[in-house]
Design an enzyme around this catalytic site. Structure first.
Site, mmCIF file in Angstrom:
data_model
loop_
_atom_site.group_PDB
_atom_site.id
_atom_site.type_symbol
_atom_site.label_atom_id
_atom_site.label_comp_id
_atom_site.label_asym_id
_atom_site.label_seq_id
_atom_site.Cartn_x
_atom_site.Cartn_y
_atom_site.Cartn_z
ATOM 1 C CG HIS A 79 -0.281 -0.075 2.708
ATOM 2 N ND1 HIS A 79 -0.587 1.092 2.867
ATOM 3 C CD2 HIS A 79 -0.220 -0.577 3.273
ATOM 4 C CE1 HIS A 79 0.495 0.885 3.996
ATOM 5 N NE2 HIS A 79 0.030 0.084 4.410
ATOM 6 C CG ASP A 183 2.368 0.617 7.969
ATOM 7 O OD1 ASP A 183 2.138 -0.296 6.840
ATOM 8 O OD2 ASP A 183 1.202 0.820 8.919
ATOM 9 C CD GLU A 212 -2.976 -1.271 5.068
ATOM 10 O OE1 GLU A 212 -2.553 -1.747 5.486
ATOM 11 O OE2 GLU A 212 -2.927 -0.015 5.775
ATOM 12 C CD GLU A 213 -2.476 2.414 7.231
ATOM 13 O OE1 GLU A 213 -2.603 2.207 7.940
ATOM 14 O OE2 GLU A 213 -0.881 1.997 7.041
ATOM 15 C CG ASP A 235 1.701 -3.470 5.541
ATOM 16 O OD1 ASP A 235 2.072 -3.076 5.860
ATOM 17 O OD2 ASP A 235 0.337 -3.523 5.345
ATOM 18 C CG HIS A 326 -0.106 3.696 12.108
ATOM 19 N ND1 HIS A 326 -1.532 3.307 12.241
ATOM 20 C CD2 HIS A 326 0.347 2.971 11.833
ATOM 21 C CE1 HIS A 326 -1.519 2.910 11.187
ATOM 22 N NE2 HIS A 326 -0.796 2.059 10.768
#
Length: 362
Positions: A79, A183, A212-213, A235, A326
């Site tokens: 992604h 990520d 994707e998130e 990923d 994140h």
């Protein structure tokens, strides 16, 4: 027939690949606004692709056709998007309300510098300073309502709806790499290399996915369009391998940095196809590639959307372990990146046209 290509002939990571990852990491591509990364991907894959398509959601779908009468269609997905913020209200004087896009916690945002929009306009996430708060205020949890993005007077450069991301420049720290959005920009970098080195006996279908998130939305559309025989998702998964603060043994890790690619057997969204899990493990052991099993638990990947499309798509995920995802900066090991690329490249070479029918189902 099984293919066994020597490990030293498999694609590797050099300065060109690190420079590409730096470009990808520094790009701003919060979910729903992936154009900056998409532009880099298209530039990198077009010279090698038989077909390139950007679909209605913004996924980049790349096909490299193999040779022979019976070929597996193998989907590889990574992604392009990242977590971040969206400006929602202009309060004047360069101060903006915002909402988070994807999984972010408000307390991680206080005082962080950000880049906004396509021009990477600098800003900062402001919060009431400690010497202007009372004791009761200091006990309250940080919420988005109490935060603002402050750009200063930059009229015409920033608007409501613009995305913002952390202003963290990619850098190398000895054996590690630090940057924002690893990520899944590290998965994107791996997938670009696999497009360049596609095996001749399969149809490689590369999906550089969006959103994707925010619910695996791009992968769902991409898998339906490509209709592959099987899928491998690339990923980066959080590594809970730091020591406990009380010096006791950490027994709750799910992956560890420096221990190789993490092969998924299960997560919150997918029970990986056991045939693909075993294929990856056997490949790693045959090639002498270190690997680890990503411990089951929370989280998930694009595989959760892919495996449920059409009549079902056997799927598995392989991730580069990373710390601090994140957040404003993640940390990965260069060796894990290399070993993940090597493992997936070798696993593709060892596939054969009757792989799915010849493997006994558990």
């Amino acid at each position: 027939m099984t293919n066994n290509k020597p490990k030293n002939d498999l694609p590797g990571i050099g300065e060109a690949q690190i420079e590409l990852l730096e470009r990808l990491s520094n790009a701003c591509a919060v979910s729903g606004d992936e154009g900056e990364v998409r532009k880099i991907v298209l530039e990198q894959v077009k010279p090698y692709a038989d077909e390139v398509k950007v679909d209605a959601l913004g996924n980049v779908l790349v096909t490299r056709r193999g040779q022979g009468q019976t070929r597996l269609k193998v989907m590889l997905a990574a992604h392009m998007d990242e977590v971040g913020m969206m400006l929602t209200n202009d309060e004047g004087d360069g101060i903006y309300r915002f909402e988070h896009v994807g999984g972010l916690e408000a307390w991680k945002l206080v005082g962080k510098p950000v880049w906004i929009g396509k021009e990477h306009v600098p800003g900062v996430i402001g919060f009431k300073p400690i010497h202007l708060t009372d004791a009761d205020e200091r006990k309250r949890p940080v919420t988005l309502d109490g935060l603002r993005i402050d750009t200063g007077p930059v009229a015409g450069k920033v608007a409501v709806g613009d995305r913002a991301t952390f202003a963290t420049s990619f850098t190398r720290l000895g054996p590690s790499l630090r940057g924002k959005a690893l990520d899944d920009r590290i998965g994107v970098a791996i997938l670009i290399e696999l497009v360049r080195h596609a095996p001749p006996h399969i149809d490689l279908q590369a999906a550089f996915t969006v959103q994707e998130e925010n619910g695996l939305r791009g992968a769902r559309v991409a898998a339906y369009t490509l209709d592959p025989d099987l899928a491998i998702v690339l990923d980066s998964t959080p590594a809970y391998d730091q020591p406990n603060w009380d010096d006791s043994e950490n027994i709750f890790y799910n992956t560890r940095l420096g221990c190789g690619p993490a092969i998924y057997i299960a997560d919150m969204g997918t029970l990986s196809d056991p045939r693909l899990v075993q294929h990856l493990i056997h490949t790693a052991e045959a090639q002498g590639i270190p690997y680890q099993i990503r411990q089951p638990g929370s989280g998930g990947t694009d595989a959760a959307a892919i495996h449920k499309q059409r009549a079902g798509i056997p799927s598995v995920s392989v991730s580069v372990p990373g710390r601090y995802h994140h957040s404003p900066a993640a940390l990965v090991r260069l060796s894990d990146w290399q070993h993940t690329l090597t493992l997936v490249a070798a696993a593709l070479l060892r596939l054969n046209p009757d792989f799915l029918t010849s493997q006994e189902r558990p």
